[in-house]
Design a protein around this motif. Structure first.
Motif, PDB file in Angstrom:
ATOM      1  N   ALA A 100     -28.117 -42.101  55.170  1.00 33.85           N
ATOM      2  CA  ALA A 100     -29.325 -42.491  55.907  1.00 33.85           C
ATOM      3  C   ALA A 100     -29.414 -44.002  56.073  1.00 33.85           C
ATOM      4  N   GLU A 101     -28.975 -44.735  55.071  1.00 28.02           N
ATOM      5  CA  GLU A 101     -29.066 -46.191  55.125  1.00 28.02           C
ATOM      6  C   GLU A 101     -28.034 -46.819  56.056  1.00 28.02           C
ATOM      7  N   HIS A 102     -26.896 -46.170  56.199  1.00 31.04           N
ATOM      8  CA  HIS A 102     -25.789 -46.778  56.947  1.00 31.04           C
ATOM      9  C   HIS A 102     -25.170 -45.811  57.957  1.00 31.04           C
ATOM     10  N   VAL A 136     -16.134 -38.716  48.460  1.00 33.35           N
ATOM     11  CA  VAL A 136     -17.129 -39.282  49.371  1.00 33.35           C
ATOM     12  C   VAL A 136     -18.487 -38.605  49.220  1.00 33.35           C
ATOM     13  N   VAL A 137     -18.516 -37.278  49.130  1.00 30.10           N
ATOM     14  CA  VAL A 137     -19.819 -36.592  49.034  1.00 30.10           C
ATOM     15  C   VAL A 137     -20.499 -36.892  47.699  1.00 30.10           C
ATOM     16  N   LEU A 138     -19.705 -37.200  46.688  1.00 31.28           N
ATOM     17  CA  LEU A 138     -20.292 -37.583  45.396  1.00 31.28           C
ATOM     18  C   LEU A 138     -20.884 -38.984  45.449  1.00 31.28           C
ATOM     19  N   ILE A 139     -20.111 -39.935  45.929  1.00 30.20           N
ATOM     20  CA  ILE A 139     -20.562 -41.321  45.876  1.00 30.20           C
ATOM     21  C   ILE A 139     -21.668 -41.615  46.892  1.00 30.20           C
ATOM     22  N   THR A 140     -21.783 -40.787  47.940  1.00 30.52           N
ATOM     23  CA  THR A 140     -22.849 -41.010  48.921  1.00 30.52           C
ATOM     24  C   THR A 140     -24.137 -40.279  48.551  1.00 30.52           C
ATOM     25  N   GLY A 141     -24.137 -39.561  47.429  1.00 32.67           N
ATOM     26  CA  GLY A 141     -25.342 -38.890  46.972  1.00 32.67           C
ATOM     27  C   GLY A 141     -25.651 -37.593  47.673  1.00 32.67           C
ATOM     28  N   ASN A 148     -22.719 -42.617  42.629  1.00 30.56           N
ATOM     29  CA  ASN A 148     -23.504 -43.250  43.677  1.00 30.56           C
ATOM     30  C   ASN A 148     -23.751 -44.724  43.365  1.00 30.56           C
ATOM     31  N   GLN A 149     -24.047 -45.021  42.123  1.00 26.22           N
ATOM     32  CA  GLN A 149     -24.257 -46.417  41.725  1.00 26.22           C
ATOM     33  C   GLN A 149     -22.993 -47.233  41.895  1.00 26.22           C
ATOM     34  N   TRP A 150     -21.849 -46.621  41.619  1.00 22.15           N
ATOM     35  CA  TRP A 150     -20.570 -47.322  41.786  1.00 22.15           C
ATOM     36  C   TRP A 150     -20.387 -47.745  43.236  1.00 22.15           C
ATOM     37  N   LEU A 151     -20.741 -46.858  44.181  1.00 19.57           N
ATOM     38  CA  LEU A 151     -20.588 -47.213  45.591  1.00 19.57           C
ATOM     39  C   LEU A 151     -21.539 -48.335  45.990  1.00 19.57           C
ATOM     40  N   THR A 152     -22.769 -48.282  45.512  1.00 24.22           N
ATOM     41  CA  THR A 152     -23.719 -49.343  45.857  1.00 24.22           C
ATOM     42  C   THR A 152     -23.276 -50.702  45.309  1.00 24.22           C
ATOM     43  N   PRO A 182     -20.167 -52.668  48.148  1.00 17.58           N
ATOM     44  CA  PRO A 182     -20.656 -52.507  49.523  1.00 17.58           C
ATOM     45  C   PRO A 182     -19.567 -52.485  50.594  1.00 17.58           C
ATOM     46  N   ALA A 183     -18.419 -53.083  50.305  1.00 18.60           N
ATOM     47  CA  ALA A 183     -17.334 -53.080  51.295  1.00 18.60           C
ATOM     48  C   ALA A 183     -16.812 -51.672  51.557  1.00 18.60           C
ATOM     49  N   LEU A 184     -17.040 -50.765  50.612  1.00 20.02           N
ATOM     50  CA  LEU A 184     -16.544 -49.398  50.759  1.00 20.02           C
ATOM     51  C   LEU A 184     -17.568 -48.456  51.393  1.00 20.02           C
ATOM     52  N   ILE A 185     -18.790 -48.937  51.597  1.00 22.36           N
ATOM     53  CA  ILE A 185     -19.841 -48.056  52.109  1.00 22.36           C
ATOM     54  C   ILE A 185     -19.540 -47.567  53.522  1.00 22.36           C
ATOM     55  N   GLN A 186     -19.206 -48.479  54.417  1.00 25.46           N
ATOM     56  CA  GLN A 186     -18.963 -48.070  55.807  1.00 25.46           C
ATOM     57  C   GLN A 186     -17.758 -47.145  55.934  1.00 25.46           C
TER      58      GLN A 186
END
Length: 266
Positions: A164-166, A226-231, A87-91, A94-98
């Protein structure tokens, strides 16, 4: 007079085509496929029932939190506790969040697409893969009832609730811990349904295009990441999804063998 006769002939042919199509859609079979409208209605009923029952189970917040802490302890013992780091890696990227949010939210389109594709192009395997999908929905509900589980975004300090954030849907359902669906992390059905999509495509293409069939498994691998990095899930949630698929396939196969043996006994 001739024009009227031709019109009558054309109208008669059109009426017969409409009657055949309506008969096939409502009651008959086309090329070994179930009746389309009956099939669609049945699947819609399964979806509605699953959604209602899913929302009704796993509402015990205390039990879900305790189970999540126990699962975290197991993952630490197995050196699989990577949910927070992922999750921290994704934060940090940020370009990969959406893209991750789109992947997480729009997988329903893949399920519908695979169902329609198998129905239209591979009628010989449709019944089995559809039964596997329904079996997964039925078999997972007792697990959710017996083992409510808080996802990392609720039970693991430091995890950011990316969805929830995005959220592309503009909602905040991910934040609502009272929602029963948010306390059913084990197994991950995002990964589970994605695994089903891969299985359905692989099963349909394994004989004619074996190499192409293997590519279908990339989809659930991406969903697992995806389910791992999004928490949203732990590693063992993903493993639980694979177990659910295998068990569902086994149940459907056993059911099919029993159904084949019944006429022989009669």
């Amino acid at each position: 007079m001739t024009r009227v006769t031709l019109r009558e002939v054309a109208a008669g042919r059109f009426s017969r085509l409409v009657a055949r199509a309506r008969s096939a859609a409502l009651a008959g079979r086309m090329g070994g496929r179930p009746a389309p409208l009956v099939e669609a209605a049945g699947l819609l009923l399964v979806i509605l029932l699953f959604s209602r029952l899913h929302a009704a189970v796993g509402r015990d917040v205390a039990a879900a939190t305790a189970n999540a802490l126990a699962l975290q302890s197991i993952e630490r013992a197995l050196h699989l506790d990577i949910a927070l780091r992922a999750n921290q890696w994704l934060t940090e990227h940020p370009a990969l969040i959406q893209p991750a949010v789109y992947y997480y939210r729009l997988y329903y389109l893949a399920i519908i697409g695979v169902l329609v594709w198998v129905f239209v192009r591979h009628a010989d395997v449709y019944i089995k893969v559809r039964r596997t999908l329904v079996a997964m929905a039925v078999l997972v509900l007792p697990v959710y009832w017996a083992l409510p589980m808080s996802p990392p975004r609720f039970a693991l300090p430091g995890v950011v609730d990316i969805i929830a954030e995005h959220d592309i849907l503009g909602g905040h359902a991910s934040r609502e811990i009272q929602n029963g669906q948010n306390l059913s992390a084990m197994p991950s059905m995002h990964v589970g349904w994605s695994l089903w999509c891969a299985y359905a495509v692989w099963y349909a293409l394994r004989a004619s295009h074996p190499r192409l069939a293997l590519l279908s498994w990339i989809f659930p691998l991406g969903m697992a990441a995806v389910v791992l990095i999004t928490g949203n899930h732990y590693v063992l949630d993903i493993a639980g999804s694979a177990v659910l698929l295998v068990f569902s396939i086994a149940v459907v196969s056993a059911w099919g063998h029993l159904a084949e043996r019944r006429p022989a006994r009669d």
